[in-house]
Design an enzyme around this catalytic site. Structure first.
Site, PDB file in Angstrom:
ATOM      1  N   LYS A  22       0.843  -1.215   0.000  1.00 27.12           N
ATOM      2  CA  LYS A  22       0.000   0.000   0.000  1.00 27.12           C
ATOM      3  C   LYS A  22       0.869   1.253   0.000  1.00 27.12           C
ATOM      4  O   LYS A  22       0.636   2.177  -0.774  1.00 27.12           O
ATOM      5  CB  LYS A  22      -0.894   0.000   1.236  1.00 27.12           C
ATOM      6  CG  LYS A  22      -1.562   1.338   1.546  1.00 27.12           C
ATOM      7  CD  LYS A  22      -2.521   1.271   2.715  1.00 27.12           C
ATOM      8  CE  LYS A  22      -1.894   1.556   4.032  1.00 27.12           C
ATOM      9  NZ  LYS A  22      -1.630   2.980   4.321  1.00 27.12           N
ATOM     10  N   ASN A  23       1.877   1.280   0.900  1.00 27.36           N
ATOM     11  CA  ASN A  23       2.626   2.516   1.105  1.00 27.36           C
ATOM     12  C   ASN A  23       3.680   2.775   0.041  1.00 27.36           C
ATOM     13  O   ASN A  23       4.386   3.777   0.101  1.00 27.36           O
ATOM     14  CB  ASN A  23       3.233   2.548   2.513  1.00 27.36           C
ATOM     15  CG  ASN A  23       2.120   2.654   3.562  1.00 27.36           C
ATOM     16  OD1 ASN A  23       0.965   2.946   3.228  1.00 27.36           O
ATOM     17  ND2 ASN A  23       2.449   2.390   4.806  1.00 27.36           N
ATOM     18  N   CYS A 116      -5.363  12.705  12.450  1.00 30.14           N
ATOM     19  CA  CYS A 116      -6.149  11.473  12.325  1.00 30.14           C
ATOM     20  C   CYS A 116      -6.045  10.745  13.669  1.00 30.14           C
ATOM     21  O   CYS A 116      -5.448  11.223  14.614  1.00 30.14           O
ATOM     22  CB  CYS A 116      -5.650  10.611  11.166  1.00 30.14           C
ATOM     23  SG  CYS A 116      -4.080   9.836  11.513  1.00 30.14           S
ATOM     24  N   ARG A 121      -0.055  14.767  12.760  1.00 29.48           N
ATOM     25  CA  ARG A 121       0.490  14.498  11.418  1.00 29.48           C
ATOM     26  C   ARG A 121       0.538  15.742  10.526  1.00 29.48           C
ATOM     27  O   ARG A 121      -0.111  15.810   9.485  1.00 29.48           O
ATOM     28  CB  ARG A 121      -0.284  13.366  10.760  1.00 29.48           C
ATOM     29  CG  ARG A 121      -0.250  12.106  11.601  1.00 29.48           C
ATOM     30  CD  ARG A 121      -0.942  10.955  10.934  1.00 29.48           C
ATOM     31  NE  ARG A 121      -0.098  10.380   9.884  1.00 29.48           N
ATOM     32  CZ  ARG A 121      -0.515   9.384   9.105  1.00 29.48           C
ATOM     33  NH1 ARG A 121      -1.731   8.922   9.225  1.00 29.48           N
ATOM     34  NH2 ARG A 121       0.283   8.889   8.173  1.00 29.48           N
ATOM     35  N   ASP A 304       3.821   0.695  12.297  1.00 30.74           N
ATOM     36  CA  ASP A 304       2.589   0.128  11.729  1.00 30.74           C
ATOM     37  C   ASP A 304       2.346  -1.302  12.176  1.00 30.74           C
ATOM     38  O   ASP A 304       1.290  -1.862  11.870  1.00 30.74           O
ATOM     39  CB  ASP A 304       2.633   0.170  10.194  1.00 30.74           C
ATOM     40  CG  ASP A 304       2.642   1.584   9.684  1.00 30.74           C
ATOM     41  OD1 ASP A 304       3.015   1.797   8.528  1.00 30.74           O
ATOM     42  OD2 ASP A 304       2.290   2.494  10.456  1.00 30.74           O
ATOM     43  N   ARG A 396      -9.014  -0.274   4.129  1.00 29.94           N
ATOM     44  CA  ARG A 396      -8.069   0.711   3.603  1.00 29.94           C
ATOM     45  C   ARG A 396      -6.719   0.072   3.303  1.00 29.94           C
ATOM     46  O   ARG A 396      -6.010   0.506   2.402  1.00 29.94           O
ATOM     47  CB  ARG A 396      -7.854   1.850   4.602  1.00 29.94           C
ATOM     48  CG  ARG A 396      -9.037   2.756   4.786  1.00 29.94           C
ATOM     49  CD  ARG A 396      -8.666   3.997   5.545  1.00 29.94           C
ATOM     50  NE  ARG A 396      -7.526   4.666   4.923  1.00 29.94           N
ATOM     51  CZ  ARG A 396      -7.014   5.818   5.379  1.00 29.94           C
ATOM     52  NH1 ARG A 396      -7.526   6.401   6.443  1.00 29.94           N
ATOM     53  NH2 ARG A 396      -5.994   6.389   4.768  1.00 29.94           N
TER      54      ARG A 396
HETATM   55  C1  EPZ Z   1       3.952   6.896   6.156  1.00 28.38           C
HETATM   56  O1  EPZ Z   1       3.186   7.977   6.682  1.00 28.38           O
HETATM   57  C2  EPZ Z   1       2.999   5.710   6.092  1.00 28.38           C
HETATM   58  N1  EPZ Z   1       1.875   6.013   5.217  1.00 28.38           N
HETATM   59  C3  EPZ Z   1       2.473   5.383   7.499  1.00 28.38           C
HETATM   60  O2  EPZ Z   1       1.677   4.204   7.395  1.00 28.38           O
HETATM   61  C4  EPZ Z   1       3.663   5.088   8.415  1.00 28.38           C
HETATM   62  O3  EPZ Z   1       3.185   4.886   9.718  1.00 28.38           O
HETATM   63  C5  EPZ Z   1       4.634   6.270   8.393  1.00 28.38           C
HETATM   64  O4  EPZ Z   1       5.041   6.557   7.022  1.00 28.38           O
HETATM   65  C6  EPZ Z   1       5.886   5.996   9.213  1.00 28.38           C
HETATM   66  O5  EPZ Z   1       6.520   4.837   8.738  1.00 28.38           O
HETATM   67  C7  EPZ Z   1       2.053   5.981   3.870  1.00 28.38           C
HETATM   68  O6  EPZ Z   1       3.142   5.735   3.366  1.00 28.38           O
HETATM   69  C8  EPZ Z   1       0.837   6.249   3.028  1.00 28.38           C
HETATM   70  P1  EPZ Z   1       5.994  10.348   8.286  1.00 28.38           P
HETATM   71  P2  EPZ Z   1       3.800   9.486   6.661  1.00 28.38           P
HETATM   72  O7  EPZ Z   1       5.957  11.574   7.448  1.00 28.38           O
HETATM   73  O8  EPZ Z   1       4.577   9.687   5.422  1.00 28.38           O
HETATM   74  C9  EPZ Z   1       5.602  13.620  11.741  1.00 28.38           C
HETATM   75  C10 EPZ Z   1      -0.235   2.855   7.659  1.00 28.38           C
HETATM   76  O9  EPZ Z   1      -0.814   2.378   8.641  1.00 28.38           O
HETATM   77  N2  EPZ Z   1       5.660  14.600  10.633  1.00 28.38           N
HETATM   78  O10 EPZ Z   1       7.222   9.501   8.298  1.00 28.38           O
HETATM   79  O11 EPZ Z   1       2.693  10.417   6.964  1.00 28.38           O
HETATM   80  C11 EPZ Z   1       4.296  12.846  11.737  1.00 28.38           C
HETATM   81  O12 EPZ Z   1       3.309  13.564  12.457  1.00 28.38           O
HETATM   82  C12 EPZ Z   1       0.267   4.284   7.677  1.00 28.38           C
HETATM   83  O13 EPZ Z   1      -0.011   2.217   6.584  1.00 28.38           O
HETATM   84  C13 EPZ Z   1       5.773  15.959  10.950  1.00 28.38           C
HETATM   85  O14 EPZ Z   1       5.791  16.350  12.119  1.00 28.38           O
HETATM   86  O15 EPZ Z   1       4.778   9.389   7.928  1.00 28.38           O
HETATM   87  C14 EPZ Z   1       4.673  11.576  12.422  1.00 28.38           C
HETATM   88  O16 EPZ Z   1       4.616  11.762  13.827  1.00 28.38           O
HETATM   89  C15 EPZ Z   1      -0.036   4.975   9.006  1.00 28.38           C
HETATM   90  N3  EPZ Z   1       5.833  16.858   9.931  1.00 28.38           N
HETATM   91  C16 EPZ Z   1       6.135  11.357  12.003  1.00 28.38           C
HETATM   92  O17 EPZ Z   1       6.607  12.624  11.534  1.00 28.38           O
HETATM   93  C17 EPZ Z   1       5.810  16.464   8.599  1.00 28.38           C
HETATM   94  O18 EPZ Z   1       5.901  17.327   7.702  1.00 28.38           O
HETATM   95  C18 EPZ Z   1       6.313  10.332  10.898  1.00 28.38           C
HETATM   96  O19 EPZ Z   1       5.581  10.779   9.779  1.00 28.38           O
HETATM   97  C19 EPZ Z   1       5.693  15.082   8.311  1.00 28.38           C
HETATM   98  C20 EPZ Z   1       5.626  14.166   9.351  1.00 28.38           C
END
Ligand code: EPZ
Length: 415
Positions: A22-23, A116, A121, A304, A396
């Site tokens: 998915k990701n 969410c 996020r 995850d 999802r």
């Molecule tokens: C990706 O989300 C995945 N989703 C998530 O999987 C996964 O948990 C996450 O990476 C971490 O591995 C997809 O790829 C579609 P991040 P993403 O940016 O890109 C903070 C699932 O269940 N952050 O690495 O949104 C954020 O709040 C989903 O399949 C900021 O503060 O993750 C979080 O605490 C859930 N500012 C942390 O960083 C930003 O600009 C990690 O977020 C971006 C992120």
């Protein structure tokens, strides 16, 4: 999905096919926007998030056909520039079109994703990086407006190895003038997938999987054809299910090194794991030791899989201390697991799980995708009939979850 009925206590035996990641696929779909023509993506899972991304691409004028796990994306000379609120609110990954649209059109209008169930996020890392590439950014009326007559290569240092920010910036830099280096990037396998797909389209990117990615801007991209890697989180979920119920399952295809942190933990608690190429076989008596867990960016233990792992530790022998370091609220499932007899104490981002002899069935409610997975696993292991109320979270991220579970002996059905 609705209401799922699970009669627990049955061992899982047999073979489970793992779907495409998915990701990864959601980002490849966004990347396809950057090249006029038809891109083809194989091994695409039939999950709600893919249909949501199809909806978004269609609003941007892309022709989409999705049959037999193959996506054909016909991108015209003209593409739209807005990811509207009604789509972004359904799926945060919609923001991954921002980099591609900015690179292709010089402008993008993307609804700010709300928080969410698992946390706030924000997208500040994405915005800061795009600004460093020369984009003018403003936020108003709940939207991000980004524009750049042309993007210029830059040296970007991410504050945190954000998966989405790494991908958005990599895609934007692909068509920037000059060279971009992005440091402290995410190293997930899905990042390597995006690099490989973009390079197949004619990009010049190196370093995905390490903590520095280097992109040499090119003038344009062409469509590409690609087969998506297996979903390591789906596979991990099924390994944990079998560890909990006892039995013997084989998963295929998988990429072992993508699952190294989980495999090491399962072996540490006494579960037998055999790996043969792209196949993994797990054997379990259903009893295992408790150990500690901490979620970290890849290659650390994946956040995850933390909810699913907590369900597993809920019936382990001993006490497990679990620390979530990625999200502010990864414990929405804890209150539901407690209603099934789990003994869990949570303080901020740390949970202390005292293993109990067995869980007992209950009526429970799903709050988010991976919390839902945790409740399914708990139901499979619990005594009695568990009813799981899920308004579309599981669909999802899991393709044919009930069918795959029933094929290995789970007594699981949709009410
Ligand atoms: C990706 O989300 C995945 N989703 C998530 O999987 C996964 O948990 C996450 O990476 C971490 O591995 C997809 O790829 C579609 P991040 P993403 O940016 O890109 C903070 C699932 O269940 N952050 O690495 O949104 C954020 O709040 C989903 O399949 C900021 O503060 O993750 C979080 O605490 C859930 N500012 C942390 O960083 C930003 O600009 C990690 O977020 C971006 C992120």
């Amino acid at each position: 999905m609705g209401k799922i009925r699970i009669e627990g206590g049955r061992q899982l035996e047999g073979h489970i096919s793992i779907s495409g990641a998915k990701n990864a696929v959601l980002k490849l779909m966004a990347a396809a926007l950057m090249a006029p023509g038809e891109s083809v993506i194989h091994n695409v899972p039939k999950i709600q998030d893919v249909y949501t991304m199809i909806e978004l691409l269609r609003t941007l004028g892309v022709g989409v056909s999705f049959t037999d796990h193959t996506l054909r994306l016909s991108v015209g000379e003209e593409v739209g520039e807005e990811a509207p609120h009604e789509v972004v609110r359904k799926m945060r990954a919609s923001i991954q079109v921002m980099g591609p649209l900015l690179a292709r059109l010089g402008r993008a209008r993307v609804s700010l994703p709300g928080g969410c169930a698992i946390g706030e996020r924000p997208i500040d890392f994405h915005i800061k990086g795009l600004a460093q590439l020369g984009a003018k950014i403003k936020e108003e009326h709940g939207y991000i407006y980004a524009e750049a007559s042309s993007l210029i290569g830059a040296d970007i240092q991410l504050d945190y190895p954000s998966v989405g920010a790494t991908e958005n910036l990599m895609m934007a830099a692909t068509l920037a003038k000059g060279t971009t280096q992005i440091r402290n990037v995410a190293r997930e396998p899905e990042i390597i997938e995006v690099q490989n797909f973009l390079n197949q389209m004619g990009a010049r990117i190196r370093g995905a999987g390490t903590d520095v990615i280097r992109i040499e801007g090119v003038d344009g991209l062409s469509p590409a054809e690609h087969t998506v890697i297996p979903d390591r989180i789906e596979a991990g979920t099924y390994l944990i299910a079998a560890a909990m119920t006892g039995g013997r399952v084989t998963l295929e295809p998988i990429i072992p090194q993508h699952m190294a942190s989980l495999i090491a933990k399962l072996r540490e608690i006494g579960i037998k794991i055999a790996i043969d190429g792209n196949r993994i076989c797990l054997q379990s008596t259903g009893r295992y030791r408790a150990v500690n867990f901490q979620s970290l960016p890849y290659p650390g233990f994946p956040t995850d899989l933390l909810p699913q792992t907590m369900a597993m530790m809920a019936v382990a022998d001993g006490i497990s201390v679990m620390k979530e370091t990625v999200y502010s609220n990864r414990y929405k499932h804890v209150s539901e697991l407690r209603r099934m007899g789990a003994n869990i104490l949570v303080a901020d981002r740390t949970a202390v799980v005292q293993g109990v002899e067995h869980l007992t069935s209950a009526e429970v409610v799903v709050s988010d995708l991976r919390a839902g997975a945790a409740l399914v696993l708990a139901g499979l292991a619990a005594q009695g009939v568990t009813i799981i109320e899920d308004d579309g979270h599981l669909d999802r991220g899991y393709d044919s979850l009930i069918a795959k579970m029933r094929a290995v002996g789970a007594d699981m059905s949709l009410l």
